[in-house]
Scaffold this active site. Structure first.
Site, PDB file in Angstrom:
ATOM      1  N   ARG A   1       0.799  -1.229   0.000  1.00 37.66           N
ATOM      2  CA  ARG A   1       0.000   0.000   0.000  1.00 37.66           C
ATOM      3  C   ARG A   1       0.831   1.277   0.000  1.00 37.66           C
ATOM      4  O   ARG A   1       0.304   2.376  -0.072  1.00 37.66           O
ATOM      5  CB  ARG A   1      -0.963  -0.010   1.196  1.00 37.66           C
TER       6      ARG A   1
ATOM      7  N   TYR B   1      37.663  30.004  -9.080  1.00 37.33           N
ATOM      8  CA  TYR B   1      37.764  28.777  -9.876  1.00 37.33           C
ATOM      9  C   TYR B   1      38.208  29.134 -11.280  1.00 37.33           C
ATOM     10  O   TYR B   1      37.592  29.977 -11.950  1.00 37.33           O
ATOM     11  CB  TYR B   1      36.371  28.125  -9.899  1.00 37.33           C
TER      12      TYR B   1
ATOM     13  N   ALA C   1      35.433  50.856  -6.502  1.00 34.42           N
ATOM     14  CA  ALA C   1      34.258  50.118  -6.997  1.00 34.42           C
ATOM     15  C   ALA C   1      34.440  49.735  -8.451  1.00 34.42           C
ATOM     16  O   ALA C   1      35.084  50.441  -9.222  1.00 34.42           O
ATOM     17  CB  ALA C   1      33.009  50.974  -6.825  1.00 34.42           C
TER      18      ALA C   1
ATOM     19  N   TYR D   1      29.427  36.770  -3.781  1.00 34.98           N
ATOM     20  CA  TYR D   1      29.885  35.392  -3.653  1.00 34.98           C
ATOM     21  C   TYR D   1      31.281  35.401  -3.047  1.00 34.98           C
ATOM     22  O   TYR D   1      32.211  35.997  -3.616  1.00 34.98           O
ATOM     23  CB  TYR D   1      29.923  34.675  -5.022  1.00 34.98           C
TER      24      TYR D   1
ATOM     25  N   LYS E   1      31.187  30.230   0.936  1.00 35.41           N
ATOM     26  CA  LYS E   1      31.588  28.824   0.962  1.00 35.41           C
ATOM     27  C   LYS E   1      33.049  28.716   1.359  1.00 35.41           C
ATOM     28  O   LYS E   1      33.880  29.479   0.853  1.00 35.41           O
ATOM     29  CB  LYS E   1      31.382  28.210  -0.429  1.00 35.41           C
TER      30      LYS E   1
END
Ligand code: UD1
Ligand code: CA
Length: 460
Positions: free
Chosen positions: A24, A392, A428, A371, A356
């Site tokens: 079931r 990366y 900036a 990020y 991260k």
């Protein structure tokens, strides 16, 4: 007859029946691998058996092939395959070669996940070697009935399909959980027959065998009726999930945590809280989470394997996974903190900031749209809106280092490996590919020009 009124876990085997198909559920997975609080049903039962101090735990599996033993392979259990599945008595019989013949054996079901330790301890210490866990149900349909003699002693269990009309009136039912001497059990199982309406070997038939040998059978009721509820379909799965979650929520509130709404709280792991923690609605906690005193978690946060120190505020819709966050930080709303992140005291991580594998020092701020990956950021650093660490290169990850007191102007790209010196200011809109020295201003931007006679293209 020996009286075993002392509960001896060192002499206890547990056999967990988990061979059934669970038709079931309409699933390609064996039923006992469906989850409550992020953990397979059978694992809840294994945990409880282990909490009792059982010396041997054997899981009987069948439907779904090796998936059940595969899942539990690191749990130090034994396994017995039951194929084909010829009934609960046959299932236990398959497990007998795996357990020591001494002491007693407790039978549990892999699809009855919320069975509690206290109830089982009560069952194990009744004073007679054979104990049955029973309940009185207003509607006993489908269950085996407990038949008692004129003195009120348990006489036998009769399955509903084999019961006569009088027996069907009995409201005391068999939960399936029982404890009995292992040697006797093995002996009785060898004598089971399947001459019944279902053509199965019923474990419940050992009750009448024990009685015919003059054994007294004690009965115990569960502390809570939901402990003996089984999962047969996904509606019941969801019901047990809610019962489990309400229990966890109540424990937290009893220990001093404020939950804005315990019905909108989910824990799939363990949550340890200091004093005066506040958790708003719809939060999900996974793995091992520690919240210090006065931490506030806003609505709709997902927090997994994290330590968050005192006074830190996490605003709504933030995701935190695998992070260590110091005291008095401000996180979110809409922050995403990924594994191997360490935030120092009073750090601020604002909306749409992803971090991260980075360390962020005391009082440093990244408040908007950034990020930050594979970075070491000192204290008192200000990261302007839209700053990105380009960590990366398509093959390898590289580190960005930003020293104490640096100011990174908005919309800056830091192409790692790169170091921004102490108190440096980055203009900036810069793309920084080489180290920026301490102090002073570094920027990389083409000069602004004005073209006076330029004309916008026009449609004819
Ligand atoms: C069983 C009991 C019944 C009790 C009820 C409680 C018997 C004969 N009947 O009935 O008295 O009221 O549980 O829910 O014991 N299983 C196996 N192999 C098998 C058959 C079953 O491992 O060959 C496992 C199932 O996966 C399940 C448990 O044993 O975890 C109970 O099986 P189920 O078919 O639900 O038993 P019931 O007929 O409901
Ligand atoms: Ca059943």
């Amino acid at each position: 007859m020996t009286i075993m009124n002392v509960y001896e876990p060192s002499n206890l085997n547990v056999i967990i029946l988990a061979a059934g198909k669970g038709t079931r559920m309409h699933s390609s997975q064996p039923k006992v691998l469906h989850e409550i609080a992020g953990m397979p049903l059978v694992s809840h039962v294994v945990t409880t058996a282990r909490d009792l101090g059982a010396c041997e735990i054997c899981v009987v599996y069948g439907h779904g092939g090796q998936r059940v033993p595969e899942l539990l392979k690191n749990e130090n259990l034994s396994f017995a395959e039951q194929e084909p599945q010829l009934g609960t008595g046959h299932a236990v019989q398959c497990a007998i070669p795996q357990v020591a013949r001494t002491g007693r054996t407790l039978i549990l079901y892999g699809d009855v996940p919320l069975i509690g330790k206290n109830t089982l301890q009560k069952l194990l210490s009744t004073g007679t070697p054979f104990g049955l866990l029973t309940v009185h149900l207003e509607n006993p349909g489908g269950y085996g009935r407990i038949v008692r003699d004129h003195q009120g002693k348990v006489f036998k269990i009769v399955e509903e399909k084999d019961a006569n009309p009088g027996e069907r009136e009995i409201t005391e039912v068999n939960t399936g959980v029982m404890v009995l001497p292992t040697e006797k059990l093995a002996n009785w199982l060898g004598r089971l027959e399947n001459h019944n309406s279902q053509g199965e070997y019923y474990l419940t038939d050992v009750v009448a065998m024990a009685v015919s040998e003059g054994m007294d059978i004690s009965t115990v009721h569960p502390e809570h009726e939901w402990e003996v509820l089984g999962v047969n379909n996904r509606v019941q799965l969801a019901e047990l999930e809610r019962i489990h979650q309400s229990r966890r929520a109540a424990e937290l509130m009893q220990s001093g945590v404020t939950l804005a709404d315990p019905d909108r709280f989910d824990l799939r792991g363990s949550l340890h809280c200091g004093k005066d923690v506040f958790i708003d609605v719809n939060c999900l906690f996974e793995g091992e989470v520690h919240l210090g005193d006065e931490v506030r978690i806003g609505a709709n946060c997902v927090i997994r394997n994290a330590v968050i120190d005192r006074n830190t505020i996490v605003e709504p819709f933030s995701h935190i996974d695998g992070a260590k966050i110091a005291s008095s930080c401000k996180i979110g709303p809409y922050a995403r903190i990924r594994p191997s992140t360490i935030l120092g005291e009073n750090a601020h991580v604002g909306n749409f900031v992803e971090i991260k594998n980075a360390e962020i020092g005391t009082g440093s701020k990244a408040n908007h749209l950034s990020y930050i990956g594979d970075a070491t950021i000192g204290s008192g650093v200000n990261i302007g809106a839209g700053t990105i660490t380009c960590n990366y290169d398509g093959a390898k990850k590289h580190r960005t280092v930003i020293e104490d007191g640096a100011f990174i102007g908005s919309d800056t790209q830091l192409v790692a490996p790169v170091t921004i010196g102490r108190n440096a200011t980055i203009g900036a809109g810069s793309t920084i590919t080489r180290n920026a020295p301490e102090g002073g201003l570094t920027l990389s931007r083409s000069k602004q020009v004005h073209i006076e006679y330029w004309k916008r293209p026009r449609k004819d």
